[in-house]
Design an enzyme around this catalytic site. Structure first.
Site, mmCIF file in Angstrom:
data_model
loop_
_atom_site.group_PDB
_atom_site.id
_atom_site.type_symbol
_atom_site.label_atom_id
_atom_site.label_comp_id
_atom_site.label_asym_id
_atom_site.label_seq_id
_atom_site.Cartn_x
_atom_site.Cartn_y
_atom_site.Cartn_z
ATOM 1 N N ARG A 230 -52.590 -11.577 -23.139
ATOM 2 C CA ARG A 230 -51.910 -11.771 -21.667
ATOM 3 C C ARG A 230 -52.951 -11.805 -20.620
ATOM 4 N NH1 ARG A 230 -46.823 -12.926 -19.595
ATOM 5 N NH2 ARG A 230 -46.310 -11.257 -18.017
ATOM 6 N N THR B 57 -42.757 -21.079 -20.513
ATOM 7 C CA THR B 57 -43.064 -20.561 -21.506
ATOM 8 C C THR B 57 -42.743 -21.404 -22.840
ATOM 9 O OG1 THR B 57 -42.651 -18.602 -20.582
ATOM 10 C CG2 THR B 57 -42.798 -18.505 -22.906
ATOM 11 N N THR C 50 -47.370 -18.899 -22.546
ATOM 12 C CA THR C 50 -46.836 -19.304 -21.333
ATOM 13 C C THR C 50 -47.860 -19.434 -20.168
ATOM 14 O OG1 THR C 50 -45.356 -18.506 -19.576
ATOM 15 C CG2 THR C 50 -46.828 -16.717 -20.662
ATOM 16 N N ASP D 101 -45.640 -12.374 -12.061
ATOM 17 C CA ASP D 101 -44.691 -11.402 -13.114
ATOM 18 C C ASP D 101 -44.769 -9.981 -12.649
ATOM 19 O OD1 ASP D 101 -43.266 -13.368 -14.522
ATOM 20 O OD2 ASP D 101 -44.570 -13.070 -16.586
ATOM 21 N N GLY E 207 -37.931 -16.859 -19.614
ATOM 22 C CA GLY E 207 -38.224 -15.625 -18.395
ATOM 23 C C GLY E 207 -37.536 -14.566 -18.931
HETATM 24 N N1 GLY Z 1 -43.692 -15.379 -17.584
HETATM 25 C C1 GLY Z 1 -42.790 -15.081 -18.804
HETATM 26 C C2 GLY Z 1 -42.950 -13.861 -19.471
HETATM 27 O O1 GLY Z 1 -44.041 -13.125 -19.513
HETATM 28 O O2 GLY Z 1 -42.013 -13.155 -19.749
#
Ligand code: GLY
Length: 595
Positions: A112, A406, A424, A453, A501
């Site tokens: 991430r 994504t 993503t 996010d 999303g």
């Molecule tokens: N940006 C999409 C997610 O991480 O849920």
């Protein structure tokens, strides 16, 4: 069994390679171009299969598996091709979560994005007010330190079989020779405005009149080919340090409207992490998914756990569509689960779990108490978070924000290893900044906008939001890469996941329910129409529900409207005879290939 459509590929060009075991053949025609809702057959395979969002990416993974590569090798090749052919959704400029099964144990790898050290809770506040969402997205502020490449390198070092370098050949070959622009890439470019403002993207993806590349146009990407060659030769350090990293930083810091403060140190310090996967018993299955910073598994399993405590319906399906009775239960369970998600879930390196253990959010007694709140009438926007465990600070509930973009990859190899990887750059085309690595060549890769996010506001009514921006923190995700096992035998049952999303959570939960309880195969389960709520209005997939079902929901108090719900589910299931059956979402252009 090789799907028929791939057997018809002729005129393949053999590209010689440097090392043993894997020689890539670039298809002379794109295996399949998808558009809109397209019925798909589902694909059978006897021992290995790969499912990805673009046929060229699937094909690259297939060729790696065919050459004796394993699931991790194939995942690297697929991701590199996706960076090229599905640039709007994922790539080396973004982040990912990968679930891996090595035949015995399950591992969870976290790639991430992180917030730069200079970022604060006020990142998206301007003149005392939160920025408009799209103003924040298309800016240098939204760009997080990317993690996909570092994560893949870490996983490959632990589990890969073929040489790292070889896995880049499909993407480099396609980037040098050119690939055929798909319907989805064309449509995404056509509907885009902010990308046209970027000095590099505007000339790479559009002509002088501002028209996007046509479907079937051959697109070469020499900048990406050069960057990937460096990464193939030198490893991920080529992206995280040196001239390519400097170019990344320059792009972020020189955004013409809202520059960001991401630095060379942020890039060089980035670390992929291995986390403890969350594995949850669910009747005869054990469902393994990603822990926080993803909210995916916890929210999916809250919904399913609450549903399991609801009265069993005689007819959850009505003429091939989920019945209004089941939809009501599902939507109410979603309201409750999203209320908990908004209150509690954030990066676990910054946010304590309720009661010190995320599993408390899935405790059967707790979910029974939540399920008891569901009545005949909808609770509408009135769902409140529950109290799964004590916290030393009390958090404010984060209002839901848009999330898009994504891509998902599922792979099972011939040795029984499996991956589920969701990847993503956040929105379609991320922060709308293309980076050429400082090569001066055309093209490149897109920078993510993952930091949107995070909550745009750090606190509400004097209480901090768990998912607020902090330096080095990972934004909360909805991504739900999932591996399913049979509880009794321990055998792998399925690998699945989706883009979309926050709706990833609904898509994944409903697909799991359809596969476990309604006897649908991996393709049929994906085809079912979608209905979602993030806690307020209900959205049902446009044109796919009969009026009487929508009316029945309204009579129970749901505010319902239709909209496109473009999931991109990919699923591979292992059947009782040990063979595989895969499905790819009819709403996007993905396919499955296997032998
Ligand atoms: N940006 C999409 C997610 O991480 O849920």
């Amino acid at each position: 069994m090789l799907p028929k459509r791939f057997l018809s590929l002729t005129g393949l060009m053999l590209v010689p390679l440097y090392s043993w075991g894997f020689s890539y053949e670039a298809p002379s025609v794109t295996p399949e171009v998808g558009s809109g809702f397209e019925e798909k057959p589902g694909w059978a395979a006897s021992s290995f299969a790969v499912a990805a969002a673009n046929p060229l990416a699937t094909d690259a993974g297939y060729q790696v598996l065919k050459a004796g590569g394993n699931a991790i090798d194939a995942a690297v090749a697929v991701q590199m091709v996706l960076t090229l052919v599905e640039p709007q959704s994922s790539g080396i400029g973004g982040g990912a979560f990968l679930m891996h099964y090595d035949g015995t144990d399950v591992q969870a790898y976290d790639g991430r994005e992180t917030a730069p050290q200079a970022a604060s809770g006020e990142l998206f506040i301007e003149n005392g007010e939160p920025l408009a969402f799209m103003d924040a997205v298309a800016s240098g502020l939204s760009v997080g330190v990317p993690g996909t490449l570092r994560m893949l390198e870490m996983v490959h070092a632990e589990h890969g079989q073929l040489p790292w370098k070889d896995l880049f050949t499909p993407a480099i070959t396609l980037a040098e020779q050119g690939f055929s622009v798909s319907q989805r890439l064309h449509t995404s470019l056509a509907s885009e405005t902010a990308l046209r403002e970027d000095e590099l993207a505007s000339v790479f993806y559009y002509d002088a009149e501002g028209e996007p590349l046509e479907v079937g146009a051959t697109l070469k990407n020499p900048a990406l080919a050069a960057i990937l060659q460096r990464i193939a030769d030198e490893g991920s350090i080529a992206l995280y340090e040196g001239d390519i990293a400097q170019n990344f930083v320059d792009r972020v810091q020189s955004h013409p409207v809202r520059p960001g403060e991401l630095s060379l140190n942020d890039l060089s310090d980035y670390e992929a992490l291995e986390r403890e996967p969350l594995c949850t018993p669910w009747q005869q299955w054990e469902v393994c998914g990603f822990p926080p910073p993803s909210s995916g598994h916890l929210t999916v399993m809250q919904i399913l756990g609450i549903l399991d405590q609801q009265p069993l319906l005689e007819a959850p399906l009505d003429n091939g569509v989920t019945s209004s009775g089941w939809l009501h239960q599902f939507l109410e369970a979603s309201r409750l689960a999203f209320a908990d998600r908004g209150r509690y879930i954030g990066d676990p390196d910054f946010v304590e779990a309720p009661g010190g253990d995320w599993q408390l959010m899935l405790a059967p007694d707790y979910l029974a108490s939540r399920s008891a709140l569901i009545g005949e009438e909808s609770m509408g926007s009135g769902a409140k978070p529950g109290n799964p465990g004590e916290l030393s600070v009390s958090f404010a509930s984060q209002p839901e924000q848009p999330e898009y973009g994504t891509s998902h990859i599922s792979i099972v190899d011939a040795d029984g290893n499996a991956i589920a990887m969701t990847t993503t750059i956040e929105q379609a085309f991320g922060s709308r900044m293309l980076a050429d690595g400082g090569t001066g060549l055309a093209g490149g890769y897109l920078l993510n906008n993952e930091l949107t996010d995070f909550s745009f506001v750090p606190e509400i009514d004097g209480e901090l939001v768990a998912n607020r921006v902090e330096p080095g923190k990972r934004p909360r995700s909805s991504m739900s890469p999932t591996l399913v096992f049979d509880q009794e035998s321990g055998e792998l049952v399925a690998s699945l996941g989706s883009p979309g999303g926050a709706a990833i959570i609904h898509y994944t939960a409903r697909t799991l329910q359809a596969m476990r309880d309604w006897g649908l195969d991996a393709q049929e389960a994906l085809n079912l129409p979608h209905a979602i709520t993030l806690g307020g209005d209900v959205f049902v997939e446009e044109g796919r529900f009969p009026d009487d079902i929508i009316e029945a929901l309204r009579e129970r108090g749901h505010t319902v409207s239709e909209r496109e719900l473009t999931s991109g589910l990919q699923t591979i299931m292992r059947l009782e005879d040990g063979s595989l059956f895969g499905g790819a979402d009819p709403r996007r252009e993905g396919v499955v290939m296997g032998d």
